[in-house]
Structures are given as C-alpha cells and as structure tokens.
Design a protein around this motif. Sequence first.
Motif, PDB file in Angstrom:
ATOM      1  N   GLY A  60      -2.606   0.886   7.249  1.00  0.00           N
ATOM      2  CA  GLY A  60      -1.151   0.806   7.139  1.00  0.00           C
ATOM      3  C   GLY A  60      -0.651   0.718   5.716  1.00  0.00           C
ATOM      4  N   ASP A  61       0.534   1.249   5.507  1.00  0.00           N
ATOM      5  CA  ASP A  61       1.224   1.185   4.213  1.00  0.00           C
ATOM      6  C   ASP A  61       0.445   1.859   3.098  1.00  0.00           C
ATOM      7  N   ASN A  62       0.070   3.099   3.347  1.00  0.00           N
ATOM      8  CA  ASN A  62      -0.533   3.973   2.349  1.00  0.00           C
ATOM      9  C   ASN A  62       0.268   5.277   2.336  1.00  0.00           C
ATOM     10  N   GLU A  63      -0.272   6.312   1.715  1.00  0.00           N
ATOM     11  CA  GLU A  63       0.422   7.596   1.590  1.00  0.00           C
ATOM     12  C   GLU A  63      -0.386   8.709   2.258  1.00  0.00           C
ATOM     13  N   ILE A  64      -0.990   8.432   3.385  1.00  0.00           N
ATOM     14  CA  ILE A  64      -1.891   9.363   4.061  1.00  0.00           C
ATOM     15  C   ILE A  64      -1.093  10.376   4.865  1.00  0.00           C
ATOM     16  N   SER A  65      -1.439  11.660   4.719  1.00  0.00           N
ATOM     17  CA  SER A  65      -0.760  12.697   5.499  1.00  0.00           C
ATOM     18  C   SER A  65      -1.695  13.367   6.501  1.00  0.00           C
ATOM     19  N   ASN A  84       3.959   3.922   7.844  1.00  0.00           N
ATOM     20  CA  ASN A  84       3.973   5.127   7.031  1.00  0.00           C
ATOM     21  C   ASN A  84       3.526   6.378   7.790  1.00  0.00           C
ATOM     22  N   VAL A  85       3.324   6.274   9.075  1.00  0.00           N
ATOM     23  CA  VAL A  85       2.849   7.404   9.864  1.00  0.00           C
ATOM     24  C   VAL A  85       3.995   7.959  10.711  1.00  0.00           C
TER      25      VAL A  85
END
Length: 104
Positions: A60-65, A84-85
């Motif tokens: 959670g709370d990352n910049e993963i796409s 962030n998803v």
Amino acid sequence: ITPIQNLKSLTSLELFDNKISDLSPLSDLSLLTLLRLNENNVEDIGVLAKLENLEMLYLGDNEISDYSPLYELPKLKLLTLGANVTDEQRSECIERMPLCSIKG
C-alpha cells in the motif's frame, strides 16, 4: 537497502515508510515469507516475482502501476494494495490470484 541482499536466510522483512524505490537488492531473498513495503516510492515490482515463498506482501501507498509480477507467486495468501490502486487493478488481482486475500 543494498546491504540486505546478503541476508539470504531472512524470512521476514519490514521496510515500510523508508522512501525505497529500487527493490533489486531483494531479488535473491528467496526464503522471504513476509515482506512489508508499504509507504515507499516503489514503482516496479518485477523483482518480487522471484520470491516464490512469499505468503504475505504489503504494498500500500506506493506508485505501482503493474501488479502482474505477483500473479504467479504460488504461496501468496495476503496482499495489501492500499489506496493507490485503481478499481480495475484491484479486480484484476482478485481475478488472477483467486486463492489470495486482497486487502485495500
């Protein structure tokens, strides 16, 4: 986190809230069953596909796409995605990992 790459017998690692972006030092930690990476700057999780013993993963709370590197992790039972998803990404994770509990 580069020095961690030499700790090959680690089974649990908590690295939340550390501004980490590069996960490559984790690539050979094949005994990890728990990995907490929430609240970092992670974008690319491709290296995690090698961690076949992972059972619990906190992202959670990352910049993963792209979450597809996780789809083939055979032992993954819990995955937290955080806010962030997108709904589409969450749905795809649920569909591609039916035996895994997806949170967040």
